[in-house]
Design a protein around this motif. Structure first.
Motif, PDB file in Angstrom:
ATOM      1  N   LEU A  20       0.855  -1.179   0.000  1.00 53.96           N
ATOM      2  CA  LEU A  20       0.000   0.000   0.000  1.00 53.96           C
ATOM      3  C   LEU A  20       0.899   1.240   0.000  1.00 53.96           C
ATOM      4  CD1 LEU A  20      -3.082   0.298   0.154  1.00 53.96           C
ATOM      5  CD2 LEU A  20      -2.811   0.769   2.582  1.00 53.96           C
ATOM      6  N   ILE A  21       0.866   1.975  -1.096  1.00 54.05           N
ATOM      7  CA  ILE A  21       1.683   3.190  -1.177  1.00 54.05           C
ATOM      8  C   ILE A  21       0.803   4.366  -0.750  1.00 54.05           C
ATOM      9  CG2 ILE A  21       3.090   4.637  -2.669  1.00 54.05           C
ATOM     10  CD1 ILE A  21       3.458   2.135  -4.477  1.00 54.05           C
ATOM     11  N   ASN A  22       1.091   4.891   0.417  1.00 53.09           N
ATOM     12  CA  ASN A  22       0.243   5.932   1.016  1.00 53.09           C
ATOM     13  C   ASN A  22       0.813   7.321   0.732  1.00 53.09           C
ATOM     14  OD1 ASN A  22      -1.837   7.060   2.498  1.00 53.09           O
ATOM     15  ND2 ASN A  22      -0.849   6.737   4.483  1.00 53.09           N
ATOM     16  N   LYS A  23       0.038   8.318   1.023  1.00 51.32           N
ATOM     17  CA  LYS A  23       0.409   9.739   0.908  1.00 51.32           C
ATOM     18  C   LYS A  23       0.641  10.165  -0.544  1.00 51.32           C
ATOM     19  CE  LYS A  23       2.388   9.576   5.531  1.00 51.32           C
ATOM     20  NZ  LYS A  23       3.449   9.957   6.465  1.00 51.32           N
ATOM     21  N   ILE A  24      -0.140   9.623  -1.474  1.00 52.69           N
ATOM     22  CA  ILE A  24       0.016  10.055  -2.870  1.00 52.69           C
ATOM     23  C   ILE A  24      -0.506  11.474  -3.069  1.00 52.69           C
ATOM     24  CG2 ILE A  24       0.003   7.768  -3.958  1.00 52.69           C
ATOM     25  CD1 ILE A  24      -3.018   8.380  -4.598  1.00 52.69           C
ATOM     26  N   ASP A  25      -1.147  12.028  -2.038  1.00 50.50           N
ATOM     27  CA  ASP A  25      -1.517  13.445  -2.123  1.00 50.50           C
ATOM     28  C   ASP A  25      -0.281  14.321  -2.028  1.00 50.50           C
ATOM     29  OD1 ASP A  25      -1.757  14.197   1.205  1.00 50.50           O
ATOM     30  OD2 ASP A  25      -1.950  12.111   0.577  1.00 50.50           O
ATOM     31  N   LYS A  26       0.748  13.830  -1.336  1.00 49.18           N
ATOM     32  CA  LYS A  26       1.965  14.618  -1.110  1.00 49.18           C
ATOM     33  C   LYS A  26       3.011  14.409  -2.190  1.00 49.18           C
ATOM     34  CE  LYS A  26       2.226  15.291   3.876  1.00 49.18           C
ATOM     35  NZ  LYS A  26       2.859  14.677   5.047  1.00 49.18           N
ATOM     36  N   ALA A  27       3.120  13.177  -2.676  1.00 49.79           N
ATOM     37  CA  ALA A  27       4.186  12.873  -3.631  1.00 49.79           C
ATOM     38  C   ALA A  27       3.696  11.839  -4.619  1.00 49.79           C
ATOM     39  CB  ALA A  27       5.410  12.329  -2.881  1.00 49.79           C
ATOM     40  N   LYS A  28       4.223  11.924  -5.830  1.00 49.20           N
ATOM     41  CA  LYS A  28       3.893  10.908  -6.807  1.00 49.20           C
ATOM     42  C   LYS A  28       4.616   9.631  -6.395  1.00 49.20           C
ATOM     43  CE  LYS A  28       3.569  10.520 -11.818  1.00 49.20           C
ATOM     44  NZ  LYS A  28       3.848   9.090 -11.747  1.00 49.20           N
TER      45      LYS A  28
END
Lengths: 452, 452
Positions: B332-340
């Motif tokens: 699960l790759i989280n925080k895609i709001d912050k970084a691609k």
């Protein structure tokens, strides 16, 4: 507010148990259940007041085996077609069935909406509807007694009768107004005066009963005054142990005060702990003592706890004697297991010797506490007001009776008197819901639990 | 255990609500209620499956207005005369009515005693009775499905059929034993072999299903592996927020582990937090990592959470690759709001990019979680064992089938084979309650709630 749709709700307490009840009311209640219920027969063909076994299914998958009870308008609680589904008390099943009913045309009921419909359909007057909520939250015998009497109409029937008589008068007086130029008098003024006096007395009695009714609802306040280590907690535990009753801590008026509620012999008591009283120069300690005084002032009963070893304890009582006016005082001499009570200074007071630790004489204390409450008031008058909405309306009606009396004495013109009489009629009518508005109804039923 | 007396209990969940149900069962159930119920007619004169309005009174004082439902033996849940009293859901009223019934000849029911009576009166077999308790505690769709199928007999009907066939064989074999000197063979050995093979296969399937059934009951274990601050709590909150489902913290096996239960798409998941994994010389930290490894081992699904900013996170997965055998792994790759997401090292794995904070792609994760569960198993076989008592008996029956097969192959004498066949019969019979004893019954029903 829609009254033609069908409402549904889980009516049993929240959580999981053996059985849960999901309740529907509305014209289509039976039809909606028929869509999801599969038993021997279609429910719509069945008699009212019958019970049917079958399955609740969604997409041919069984959700539960249930019993369904059928009620038909107008012979139901709400006065509408109603169904009660008795299912296994799993939270999952309860939610699942409720959702299924919603999908099939029912709507989730608002708090108190079943009772609101009962009121709107004339099955209950408003004060009776309000009593239903009180009945459900009743935790003591006294509270229960007041609520069930009100639910059965006991509270308003007398007032209602007086109101009906007054209605006759107002029409006569209004007739007089139509003929005002002719100076006729259709309404007998002596009879009117008597009726107004009756209404004034009744409303006054009811207003007076509120103080007592409120105490019943919130618990008789008992201030426990005593030094630390005198045995308060041990005493409360001893009482609790005998009663196996509801005990909870409710936050007091001051931030640091925690009160213990306990039902003894069917009466709810609210025990209020206080700081020790003594003469001191310490500012903070004096603040504490001041607070103690306030608590004594708010109490009906003061339980003054002293240690059987302490010879001079009762001396301190005289220091607060002026605060004790109109209070029932019980001096409790604790720790008689350790020392013989020898408090000569206590002779002036009603004393009870106990050992909280060894539970000696606890039953004597219990009886003293319940004796201190004038429980007979409830039984005698049968009219106890516990609701602040009713109190306000009664107060307004009472004020209007005073104005009518003044007007009749001073020979005020009929139209002024008629206006005040109409006020009396309206205020009393608001109690039973004959005059009301959506906002008032909304407020009342918002305090109900869902499913009632 | 008395079966002739009348039992009573509050059947709805504890607490106050709109309606509560007090339930009675026993020969005198209707008679006892008639002593305290005042309606239009005596209940004893009324038909089964009917509902009656009236008052419950004690010493002429009304306790509540109630609805009473009547059931008559043998057409009731317990198979006995039964009454359900539907009263206002006040705790005070519930207790009061129950006490009144006790005073008038009923006895407080033990946990599960209504269902126990249903079993003793032949309304349910034992495994069906056990399913009633499971049904009530079911919190997810899968659990509910298994329980309701078992309650309706789905679990044991196949076994029961095989057992009946086996019963025929045993009587034939026992007949052979009577004529043992004559060397006759009444029971066809080939048919017996086939039947035993059938039973062996069935019990094996059921034993195999237990692992899965147990997982359904306790929640599919999902180990969440990830560094601190990678967003675990935010993720759980995001899932919770969408589901509005039951979430509770249950104490884990290790003292410091707290697990979150959550039902997603009708399946119960048990999320297990773990400490971060990295190479270190710190002894204490290594202990934590060791524990993480254990948790991964106990999980069915491993949710490996990484920060979209962290380029190298997926490298660490290979370090634990041997622990991941037989596990479903979701990265699960989280925080895609912050970084691609730019974790090239993750290409080897199934990844889902989410923003837990802004609830992006949460539904994708939910579907991935439920897809990872082989839910179809339940639907296909329809035979999921969730009860350890059943598992033990199945295991014993299975072992006995092996012995019978061996015996038949090696030409063991009929009396030894007969003994093993009898064991199979008994073990299967114990599941449905055909063979049982009071201790077993006591243990089973002690786990029920009161009123069921």
């Amino acid at each position: 507010m829609l009254i033609n749709d069908t409402i549904a709700a889980i009516a049993t307490p929240a959580g999981s148990g053996a059985i849960a009840i999901i309740r529907l009311s509305g014209e289509d209640a039976i039809k909606i259940v028929d869509k999801v219920f599969f038993g021997k027969n279609k429910l719509i063909t069945q008699d009212a007041y019958t019970i049917h076994f079958g399955n609740i299914k969604e997409n041919n998958e069984i959700i539960d085996e249930v019993l369904v009870s059928i009620f038909k308008a107008p012979k139901s609680y709400t006065g509408e077609n109603s169904v009660e589904i008795s299912c296994h008390g799993s939270i999952y099943i309860q939610q699942k069935i409720l959702n299924l009913l919603i999908k099939n045309g029912a709507r989730t009921a608002n708090p108190g909406e079943f009772t609101q419909r009962a009121f709107l359909n004339g099955k209950l007057d408003l004060s009776q509807a309000e009593a239903v909520a009180d009945l459900i939250s009743a935790e003591s015998k006294a509270e229960h007694k007041v609520a069930i009497r009100q639910m059965r109409g006991g509270f308003t029937s007398d007032l209602q009768k007086l109101r009906t008589e007054l209605l006759n008068f107002i029409s006569l007086i209004e007739l007089e107004l139509d003929f005002s130029e002719e100076d006729v008098e259709f309404a007998d003024r002596t009879q009117l005066k008597n009726l107004i006096a009756n209404i004034k007395q009744k409303t006054e009695e009811l207003i007076y009963s509120f103080e007592y009714g409120n105490v019943i609802k919130k618990g008789i306040p008992v201030a426990i005054v005593g030094e630390p280590n005198v045995g308060k907690s041990t005493l409360l535990n001893a009482l609790l142990n005998e009663e196996k009753a509801i005990v909870s801590n409710i936050a007091g008026t001051t931030r640091d005060a925690v009160e213990d509620l306990m039902s003894i012999n069917g009466i709810l008591f609210r025990f209020i702990d206080t700081a020790g009283i003594r003469k001191t120069d310490d500012t903070i300690e004096n603040l504490g003592i001041e607070r103690t005084m306030q608590k004594i002032e708010n109490a009906e009963i003061v339980l003054y706890m002293i240690d059987a070893n302490d010879k001079n304890s009762c001396n301190k009582i005289s220091e607060i004697s002026e605060k004790l006016e109109n209070k029932k005082l019980i001096v409790l001499i604790n720790k008689i297991d350790k020392a013989k009570a020898q408090n000569d200074t206590c002779n002036d007071f009603k004393t009870i010797e106990v050992s909280a630790k060894f539970k000696q004489n606890i039953s004597v204390l219990k009886d003293a506490l319940t004796d201190a409450v004038q429980f007979s008031k409830i039984d005698k008058s049968g009219t106890i007001v516990t609701n602040t909405r009713h109190l306000e309306l009664l107060q307004k009606a009472y004020d209007a009776t005073l104005r009518v009396e003044d007007g009749l004495t001073s020979g005020l013109s009929s139209d002024f008197i008629a206006q005040d009489i109409r006020e009396i009629l309206n205020h009393i009518g608001e109690i039973t819901g004959e005059y009301t508005n959506d906002e008032v109804l909304g407020n009342i039923f918002a305090n109900f639990c869902i499913g009632k």
